[in-house]
Design a protein around this motif. Structure first.
Motif, mmCIF file in Angstrom:
data_model
loop_
_atom_site.group_PDB
_atom_site.id
_atom_site.type_symbol
_atom_site.label_atom_id
_atom_site.label_comp_id
_atom_site.label_asym_id
_atom_site.label_seq_id
_atom_site.Cartn_x
_atom_site.Cartn_y
_atom_site.Cartn_z
ATOM 1 N N UNK A 408 -6.706 3.053 1.635
ATOM 2 C CA UNK A 408 -6.408 3.032 0.208
ATOM 3 C C UNK A 408 -6.996 4.244 -0.505
ATOM 4 N N UNK A 409 -6.179 4.855 -1.340
ATOM 5 C CA UNK A 409 -6.613 5.911 -2.250
ATOM 6 C C UNK A 409 -6.247 5.405 -3.647
ATOM 7 N N UNK A 410 -7.234 4.911 -4.397
ATOM 8 C CA UNK A 410 -6.985 4.093 -5.581
ATOM 9 C C UNK A 410 -7.008 4.913 -6.866
ATOM 10 N N UNK A 430 -2.905 8.151 4.008
ATOM 11 C CA UNK A 430 -3.368 7.457 2.803
ATOM 12 C C UNK A 430 -2.302 6.483 2.326
ATOM 13 N N UNK A 431 -2.754 5.394 1.719
ATOM 14 C CA UNK A 431 -1.888 4.510 0.940
ATOM 15 C C UNK A 431 -2.310 4.693 -0.520
ATOM 16 N N UNK A 432 -1.482 5.358 -1.289
ATOM 17 C CA UNK A 432 -1.779 5.584 -2.698
ATOM 18 C C UNK A 432 -1.623 4.260 -3.442
ATOM 19 N N UNK A 433 -2.649 3.858 -4.160
ATOM 20 C CA UNK A 433 -2.618 2.614 -4.935
ATOM 21 C C UNK A 433 -2.657 2.977 -6.422
ATOM 22 N N UNK A 495 -6.046 -5.384 -8.141
ATOM 23 C CA UNK A 495 -7.151 -4.940 -9.000
ATOM 24 C C UNK A 495 -8.464 -4.843 -8.236
ATOM 25 N N UNK A 496 -8.521 -5.465 -7.072
ATOM 26 C CA UNK A 496 -9.774 -5.576 -6.334
ATOM 27 C C UNK A 496 -9.870 -4.617 -5.156
ATOM 28 N N UNK A 497 -8.816 -3.867 -4.896
ATOM 29 C CA UNK A 497 -8.830 -2.921 -3.776
ATOM 30 C C UNK A 497 -9.807 -1.779 -4.062
ATOM 31 N N UNK A 498 -10.491 -1.333 -3.013
ATOM 32 C CA UNK A 498 -11.424 -0.219 -3.125
ATOM 33 C C UNK A 498 -10.983 0.916 -2.215
ATOM 34 N N UNK A 512 2.508 -7.604 3.192
ATOM 35 C CA UNK A 512 1.673 -6.529 2.664
ATOM 36 C C UNK A 512 0.270 -7.106 2.509
ATOM 37 N N UNK A 513 -0.699 -6.488 3.183
ATOM 38 C CA UNK A 513 -2.040 -7.082 3.222
ATOM 39 C C UNK A 513 -3.103 -6.000 3.197
ATOM 40 N N UNK A 514 -4.294 -6.435 2.828
ATOM 41 C CA UNK A 514 -5.464 -5.574 2.850
ATOM 42 C C UNK A 514 -6.501 -6.242 3.740
#
Length: 558
Positions: A408-410, A430-433, A495-498, A512-514
């Motif tokens: 994740x790139x938030x 990267x997964x752009x968030x 909102x909680x992804x880092x 789709x998962x983290x």
């Protein structure tokens, strides 16, 4: 729907009797004669404006619809509603108003037609939001109505269009184009009136509305500047009088089966993810129960057949040249993919409309055969999982691959993400968030066209993914997932992804998962606080307070 007894005010109620003398006096001033007072009044809703090439010609089209209605024995009254330009607003704060405009336009058509007592309505739209808005406004009053598409733009020099310009910006950032070359593309890409030239949202929605039965056959596949488009408008003005005689209303046409037809056609065309949002909204307005599960069900047996931009190579004008979507629908009907018994604005069924349609010419390769599809099932993929428990939408044709896993790139806004892409912060894997861009959080659910175009221009289209609680332009392509719900502003998992969290996108299993445990997510949620509203007055504040989830169409009258 708003079609309740106290809303059924028609033109005869306005002009009949001595007590109606003031109303007749007002109407005389705008050109009515004694004879006109005995005719059905037909409202011609024009979305003309000079803010965008998509709509700059629609005043002339409205005039043709007026002539058609008058020639058929009605009295037409042209009125305007607003429109905005996504192409101009994309990548700016102004884009927050884009989806909001859909509700404003629907509200205004309902308000004018309801107040003035029009017996029938012809609505002419030419851009992404005003088209579903026209359908929603007409459906709310449920009076005989026809939609007319303003038509597609012609290609720019060098087979360019608006997406060519967006992607040129990314190519400049990569060093492949200099400023002069970008300007050269900019100068020729938009040669005149009409909607964006690929199977982007405008052409997607035009095709969807024709397949739904709310436009005359062929309306979705005509060039904006053409004799065919002028004739389409004239005939629509005439035909609404026939609908009035037969008492055929939007609710008679816009059934669940008709929506299923429309969804399948959009899938076959490789249409925009925005169609999902608009389908849900239109269905809600007319009282049809449509959910994301219906897209999953229909998508399992509907192939992608059209090699059209943005994922393919052809433009809408080239599909127009070989016959538009009517031959495609006839093929799909023969394959058992469409309900032929659905009523349309012709007063005939879909099957009757298609009976004499000729097939595509030999040798064309814009529309594939069923045994050689671009993708065997839908490109509109509903993904769920611990990152999007209520659902999300991906546009995956298969050219991007079917699986992506990355770090994740938030970013908390579209602007921040765009700068991160252009300055080299975003790298392969990267997964752009991009979050806080949902219907409530934006507010307005902006399209991420600038970031996705920058990704493609930088040559990262196959190396990174992008996910957001916002949405995408019909011109976006690449490995992208939008409409993530619940959105960040409501405390959804996005909102909680880092930074550094591993995100997995699987189009085969539709997940789709983290890789964060439920326990850790709960800890993060305990420390999360909802952001303060970005707007406290005006239309954006009202929208944020009333808008529903993207998984429910982002409507404001739920």
């Amino acid at each position: 729907m708003c079609d309740t007894p106290n809303m059924r005010k028609h033109s005869s109620e306005v002009v009949d009797g001595i007590e109606a003398a003031p109303a007749r006096a007002m109407l005389r001033a705008v050109g009515f004669t004694d004879e006109d007072f005995n005719k059905p009044q037909i409202g011609i809703a024009s979305t003309w404006a000079m803010v965008t090439p998509c709509n700059m010609h629609i005043n002339k089209l409205a005039d043709e619809a007026e002539k058609g209605a008058n020639a058929a024995g009605g009295k037409a009254v042209v009125f305007n509603t607003i429109t905005i330009s996504d192409g101009i607003a994309n990548g700016t704060v102004g884009m927050k108003y884009s989806l909001v405009s859909r509700e404003i336009i629907a509200d205004s058509i309902e308000a004018v037609a309801g107040c003035e007592g029009f017996d029938g309505i012809v609505a002419i739209g030419g851009c992404d939001k005003n088209m579903p808005a026209c359908i929603m406004g007409m459906a709310r009053l449920n009076r005989p109505s026809i939609f007319v598409y303003g038509g597609t733009i012609k290609p720019g020099a060098g087979h360019t269009d608006i997406i060519s310009v967006f992607e040129a910006v990314g190519q400049h950032a990569k060093g492949e184009l200099n400023a002069i070359q970008v300007k050269q593309i900019e100068e020729v890409a938009i040669p005149g009136p009409g909607s964006c030239g690929g199977m982007y949202t405008a052409n997607t929605m035009a095709s969807a509305i024709e397949a739904l039965g709310m436009s005359l056959p062929g309306s979705s596949a005509q060039n904006a500047v053409s004799d065919e488009k002028m004739s389409d408008c004239y005939r629509a003005g005439q035909q609404v009088l026939e609908l009035l005689k037969k008492d055929i209303k939007p609710s008679d046409i816009m059934t669940k089966k008709a929506f299923e037809n429309s969804i399948r056609v959009v899938i076959a065309l490789g249409g925009s993810t925005n169609a999902v949002l608009h389908f849900l909204a239109m269905a809600h307005t007319v009282g049809v129960d449509l959910t994301l599960d219906d897209f999953v069900r229909l998508g399992e047996t509907t192939p992608v057949l059209a090699d059209l931009r943005p994922s393919g190579k052809y433009m809408m004008s080239e599909l127009v040249a070989i016959g538009g979507i009517q031959p495609l629908m006839k093929r799909m009907l023969a394959q058992g993919l469409l309900h032929g018994d659905c009523l349309t604005v012709t007063g005939k069924t879909l099957a009757e409309n298609l009976a004499d349609v000729a097939d595509y010419p030999e040798g064309q390769d814009i529309i594939r055969d069923f045994d050689k599809p671009i993708k065997a099932d839908s490109h509109l993929i509903v993904l769920k999982g611990n990152l999007a428990p209520e659902g999300s939408m991906a546009k995956i044709t298969g050219k991007e691959g079917l699986f992506f896993q990355g770090n994740a790139r938030v970013y908390a806004s579209e602007e921040d993400a765009l700068q991160g892409i252009l300055n080299g912060e975003v790298v392969a894997k990267d997964v752009i968030v991009i979050r806080y861009e949902g219907p409530k959080g934006g507010p307005g659910m902006r399209e991420m066209l600038s970031p996705t175009s920058a990704v493609m221009g930088k040559g990262l289209g196959k190396d990174v993914a992008l996910i957001t609680d916002g949405r995408f332009s019909g011109g976006s392509h690449g490995f992208v997932v939008g409409h993530i719900t619940p959105e960040a502003a409501e405390g959804g998992p996005i909102a909680l992804i880092e930074n550094g969290d591993v995100i997995t996108i699987d189009a085969v299993t539709r997940e789709i998962s983290v890789n964060v445990s439920d326990e850790d997510m709960a800890k993060r949620r305990a420390h999360w606080t909802a952001p303060a509203p970005k707007y406290t007055r005006g239309v954006l504040a009202k929208y944020a307070k009333t808008v529903s989830s993207a998984s429910e169409g982002a409507v404001t009258d739920k």
